[in-house]
Design a protein around this motif. Structure first.
Motif, PDB file in Angstrom:
ATOM      1  N   VAL A 460       0.838  -1.208   0.000  1.00  0.00           N
ATOM      2  CA  VAL A 460       0.000   0.000   0.000  1.00  0.00           C
ATOM      3  C   VAL A 460       0.868   1.252   0.000  1.00  0.00           C
ATOM      4  O   VAL A 460       0.587   2.227  -0.710  1.00  0.00           O
ATOM      5  N   ARG A 461       1.936   1.227   0.777  1.00  0.00           N
ATOM      6  CA  ARG A 461       2.829   2.387   0.842  1.00  0.00           C
ATOM      7  C   ARG A 461       3.468   2.690  -0.502  1.00  0.00           C
ATOM      8  O   ARG A 461       3.538   3.843  -0.931  1.00  0.00           O
ATOM      9  N   VAL A 462       3.908   1.648  -1.187  1.00  0.00           N
ATOM     10  CA  VAL A 462       4.565   1.886  -2.475  1.00  0.00           C
ATOM     11  C   VAL A 462       3.557   2.342  -3.521  1.00  0.00           C
ATOM     12  O   VAL A 462       3.861   3.184  -4.378  1.00  0.00           O
ATOM     13  N   LEU A 463       2.323   1.822  -3.456  1.00  0.00           N
ATOM     14  CA  LEU A 463       1.293   2.274  -4.385  1.00  0.00           C
ATOM     15  C   LEU A 463       0.934   3.732  -4.133  1.00  0.00           C
ATOM     16  O   LEU A 463       0.739   4.521  -5.066  1.00  0.00           O
ATOM     17  N   TYR A 464       0.858   4.101  -2.870  1.00  0.00           N
ATOM     18  CA  TYR A 464       0.572   5.495  -2.534  1.00  0.00           C
ATOM     19  C   TYR A 464       1.710   6.411  -2.998  1.00  0.00           C
ATOM     20  O   TYR A 464       1.465   7.498  -3.526  1.00  0.00           O
ATOM     21  N   SER A 465       2.932   5.953  -2.806  1.00  0.00           N
ATOM     22  CA  SER A 465       4.082   6.741  -3.251  1.00  0.00           C
ATOM     23  C   SER A 465       4.078   6.910  -4.765  1.00  0.00           C
ATOM     24  O   SER A 465       4.358   8.002  -5.289  1.00  0.00           O
ATOM     25  N   GLU A 466       3.713   5.879  -5.496  1.00  0.00           N
ATOM     26  CA  GLU A 466       3.647   5.966  -6.945  1.00  0.00           C
ATOM     27  C   GLU A 466       2.528   6.906  -7.384  1.00  0.00           C
ATOM     28  O   GLU A 466       2.653   7.651  -8.366  1.00  0.00           O
ATOM     29  N   GLN A 467       1.426   6.889  -6.652  1.00  0.00           N
ATOM     30  CA  GLN A 467       0.313   7.778  -6.990  1.00  0.00           C
ATOM     31  C   GLN A 467       0.714   9.246  -6.810  1.00  0.00           C
ATOM     32  O   GLN A 467       0.404  10.095  -7.655  1.00  0.00           O
ATOM     33  N   LEU A 468       1.426   9.551  -5.716  1.00  0.00           N
ATOM     34  CA  LEU A 468       1.896  10.921  -5.499  1.00  0.00           C
ATOM     35  C   LEU A 468       2.888  11.341  -6.574  1.00  0.00           C
ATOM     36  O   LEU A 468       2.858  12.482  -7.066  1.00  0.00           O
ATOM     37  N   ARG A 469       3.721  10.419  -6.953  1.00  0.00           N
ATOM     38  CA  ARG A 469       4.716  10.737  -7.982  1.00  0.00           C
ATOM     39  C   ARG A 469       4.029  11.029  -9.321  1.00  0.00           C
ATOM     40  O   ARG A 469       4.395  11.963 -10.039  1.00  0.00           O
ATOM     41  N   LEU A 470       3.037  10.208  -9.637  1.00  0.00           N
ATOM     42  CA  LEU A 470       2.312  10.406 -10.890  1.00  0.00           C
ATOM     43  C   LEU A 470       1.549  11.727 -10.870  1.00  0.00           C
ATOM     44  O   LEU A 470       1.504  12.463 -11.860  1.00  0.00           O
ATOM     45  N   LYS A 471       0.972  12.046  -9.711  1.00  0.00           N
ATOM     46  CA  LYS A 471       0.232  13.297  -9.575  1.00  0.00           C
ATOM     47  C   LYS A 471       1.144  14.498  -9.769  1.00  0.00           C
ATOM     48  O   LYS A 471       0.797  15.472 -10.444  1.00  0.00           O
ATOM     49  N   LYS A 472       2.322  14.459  -9.177  1.00  0.00           N
ATOM     50  CA  LYS A 472       3.266  15.552  -9.342  1.00  0.00           C
ATOM     51  C   LYS A 472       3.735  15.674 -10.781  1.00  0.00           C
ATOM     52  O   LYS A 472       3.935  16.770 -11.308  1.00  0.00           O
ATOM     53  N   ALA A 473       3.923  14.520 -11.417  1.00  0.00           N
ATOM     54  CA  ALA A 473       4.376  14.553 -12.806  1.00  0.00           C
ATOM     55  C   ALA A 473       3.318  15.179 -13.721  1.00  0.00           C
ATOM     56  O   ALA A 473       3.633  15.945 -14.634  1.00  0.00           O
ATOM     57  N   LEU A 474       2.032  14.868 -13.455  1.00  0.00           N
ATOM     58  CA  LEU A 474       0.962  15.425 -14.285  1.00  0.00           C
ATOM     59  C   LEU A 474       0.760  16.907 -14.035  1.00  0.00           C
ATOM     60  O   LEU A 474       0.459  17.682 -14.957  1.00  0.00           O
ATOM     61  N   SER A 475       0.938  17.337 -12.775  1.00  0.00           N
ATOM     62  CA  SER A 475       0.748  18.752 -12.449  1.00  0.00           C
ATOM     63  C   SER A 475       1.968  19.593 -12.766  1.00  0.00           C
ATOM     64  O   SER A 475       1.898  20.820 -12.750  1.00  0.00           O
TER      65      SER A 475
END
Length: 584
Positions: A460-475
């Motif tokens: 769960v932690r790694v999935l959450y970290s990947e989601q934040l990374r993807l969000k930052k990349a899109l923004s």
């Protein structure tokens, strides 16, 4: 004096000589005798370690005090026995030839035996001038001790002659070797022809023939007299190679253990790790562990290896376990070596102060060691007997800033989980807490998200970290110092190394500022104390005068204050009048 035979001792020739000599004598022939005189029968038989010599009393008593006393105490028997004679029958024969006036060649290989034999027989100047003791001492002082090679040969002879210690020959020989080596070193430094060459290489092989006791004495005196550390290290390496080459390492062999411990003791100071090769230290450590050397010597080797840990390879750290250990590798030794390295980094970091270049260099070494340790953990992780405590101890010992990317530690933990399927959920959680999901590359994150060996919370932690990374990349947002984990490089100027160095500098600056403040407070306290003392003195001497002057001073302050206020009021009224007139 009759003719003298200078033939070597042998049973056949001795038997013939004894027969011809004793045919003219009424004395029954001994079992095995040697006649030095070819045409005059001997009148006394000397037995040395079972070998008989038919000799004459007069040449013996003229030079040998011991023989004089023994002949004087003889009664009817004409035989004397000398037990434990230094050098045995061969040396006794040389000493007797000297007594008979035969020219005797003294060499580095026989001078020790002759000197001990002369001392045993008491061949001093009291009985004859220029006796054998003075002859051998003169050879040692004027010939042997003035040449390094001959001094080494003499010292080798001392090893088989215990009586040499009584006459202090080994100690004098050791000093001579050290002084000659130091002298040749100075000459080689001044010589242009020999510049750049190791002029002392030849004596390294000579010293390898010594036993460990005399070798230790020689090297110790060499270090004290100023012989180069590089030459001493070369000698230590060659000696250990020759002494332990082809020898089956036996844990019960005391001799091998003494050699390793002595070499560790003789290692010169090398704080920078530039003199002693790392491969030599690692080799000595592995042999020492197998032989079971004392823990103090092991710790010294581990400390020296820790000074150069950033230069080791993975194979160097794979030290097999010995004794009753079930684990394949000696993890405790590597843990201690790592601790020594980190202590060195802390000490050098403190010494460097605010020097950012030095701090960066030390942190660069720390990053290298971090990569080596991750590879080491991955290599030992498949061992089914490796305990979780020992595995995590190495992970915990390294600070967080020793790793820019956590791919290596994740791989090692994954291998350990795979090799130890019976671990509990709590143990899995305690192990996986060392993985920083924000420092994983894209590939490692993808692998981790699909890894069923990890606890659910970790996925769960790694999935959450990947989601934040993807969000930052899109923004399009990006923080300073964010790491491009797919490539493993920093995309901005701020790196963990720079951040670490900056924190260390700020910490030192704060400490300096606190120290300055403490000094200033101390100074103010002193000034306050002096002011109080002055006021007390003045009040005690002229209390009324002091109070009067003080009241006048206060009055003046009030007067000046009143005038100032009047001036201010006048200015304010004039300004208000001007504003009113303008409005009108």
């Amino acid at each position: 004096m009759a003719g003298i035979s200078n033939r070597p001792l042998s049973q056949s020739s001795s038997s013939t000589s004894s027969t011809s000599c004793n045919s003219r004598s009424s004395v029954p022939p001994p079992t095995f005798s040697t006649c030095i005189f070819s045409d005059v029968a001997g009148d006394i038989t000397v037995v040395v370690d079972g070998e008989s010599f038919l000799l004459h009393k007069f040449p013996l008593v003229a030079r040998c005090g011991k023989m004089r006393k023994m002949v004087r105490d003889l009664k009817d028997n004409s035989s004397i026995e000398l037990r434990d004679f230094p050098g045995g029958p061969l040396t006794f024969e040389l000493a007797m030839k000297f007594c008979y006036g035969i020219n005797l060649e003294i060499t580095p290989s026989n001078v020790v035996d002759l000197r001990c034999a002369a001392g045993y027989l008491e061949m001093t100047e009291d009985y004859k001038e220029d006796n054998l003791i003075s002859q051998t001492e003169s050879y040692l002082d004027t010939t042997a001790f003035r040449h390094l090679k001959k001094s080494v040969q003499v010292l080798i002879s001392c090893e088989r002659q215990e009586l040499s210690e009584k006459f202090k020959i080994p100690d004098r020989c050791v000093e001579a070797i050290a002084m000659n080596a130091c002298r040749e070193q100075l000459v080689s430094n001044l010589s242009e022809e020999l510049k750049g060459r190791d002029c002392l290489a030849w004596w390294i092989e000579q010293l390898s023939a010594l036993g460990i006791d005399y070798y230790t004495k020689v090297v110790s005196v060499m270090a004290r007299t100023g012989v180069r550390s590089e030459s001493i290290v070369a000698s230590l390496m060659h000696y250990s190679q020759e002494s332990l080459k082809g020898v089956i390492v036996d844990r019960n062999c005391q001799g091998q253990r003494e050699i390793v411990e002595a070499i560790v003791t003789l290692l010169p100071c090398d704080e920078r790790g530039s003199i002693i090769p790392l491969s030599f230290l690692l080799g000595m450590l592995k042999i020492g562990i197998t032989l079971g050397i004392e823990i103090s010597y092991r710790l010294e080797l581990e400390r020296r290896i820790g000074q150069q840990l950033e230069s080791v390879s993975l194979d160097d750290l794979l030290i097999p376990s010995v004794g009753r250990e079930e684990a394949m590798y000696d993890v405790d030794t590597v843990h201690r070596i790592l601790a020594c390295f980190l202590e060195r980094v802390d000490e050098e970091d403190e010494e460097s102060g605010c020097d950012s270049d030095s701090t960066g260099h030390y942190h660069g070494s720390l990053l290298k060691v971090g990569r080596i340790m991750d590879a080491y953990l991955a290599e030992i992780a498949p061992d089914p007997y490796l305990s979780l405590h020992k595995f995590t101890a190495i992970i915990e010992r390294l600070p967080d800033y020793a790793r820019i990317v956590d791919d290596g530690i994740y791989r090692a933990i994954d291998v350990y989980l795979k090799a130890h399927p019976l671990m509990t959920e709590e143990e899995r959680k305690s192990l996986c807490k060392f993985i920083d999901c924000n420092k994983l590359s894209q590939d490692a994150s993808n692998h981790m998200a699909q890894n069923d060996r990890l606890p659910v919370q970790m996925v769960v932690r790694v999935l959450y970290s990947e989601q934040l990374r993807l969000k930052k990349a899109l923004s399009g947002d990006s923080d300073e110092g964010v790491l491009d984990l797919s490539s493993g490089v920093l995309n901005r100027a701020v790196s963990p190394r720079d951040n670490y160095a900056s924190l260390r500098r700020e910490n030192r600056e704060l400490k300096l500022e606190i120290a300055r403040m403490r000094v200033r407070v101390s100074e103010l306290e002193k000034e306050q104390t002096l002011m109080k003392e002055g006021m007390m003195e003045r009040s005690g001497n002229s209390g009324g005068t002091f109070l009067t002057s003080l009241s006048k001073g206060i009055g003046k302050i009030g007067i000046f204050g009143g005038e100032n206020r009047q001036k201010v009021n006048r200015k304010s009224r004039s300004v208000s009048e001007r504003k009113t007139s303008r409005k009108g």
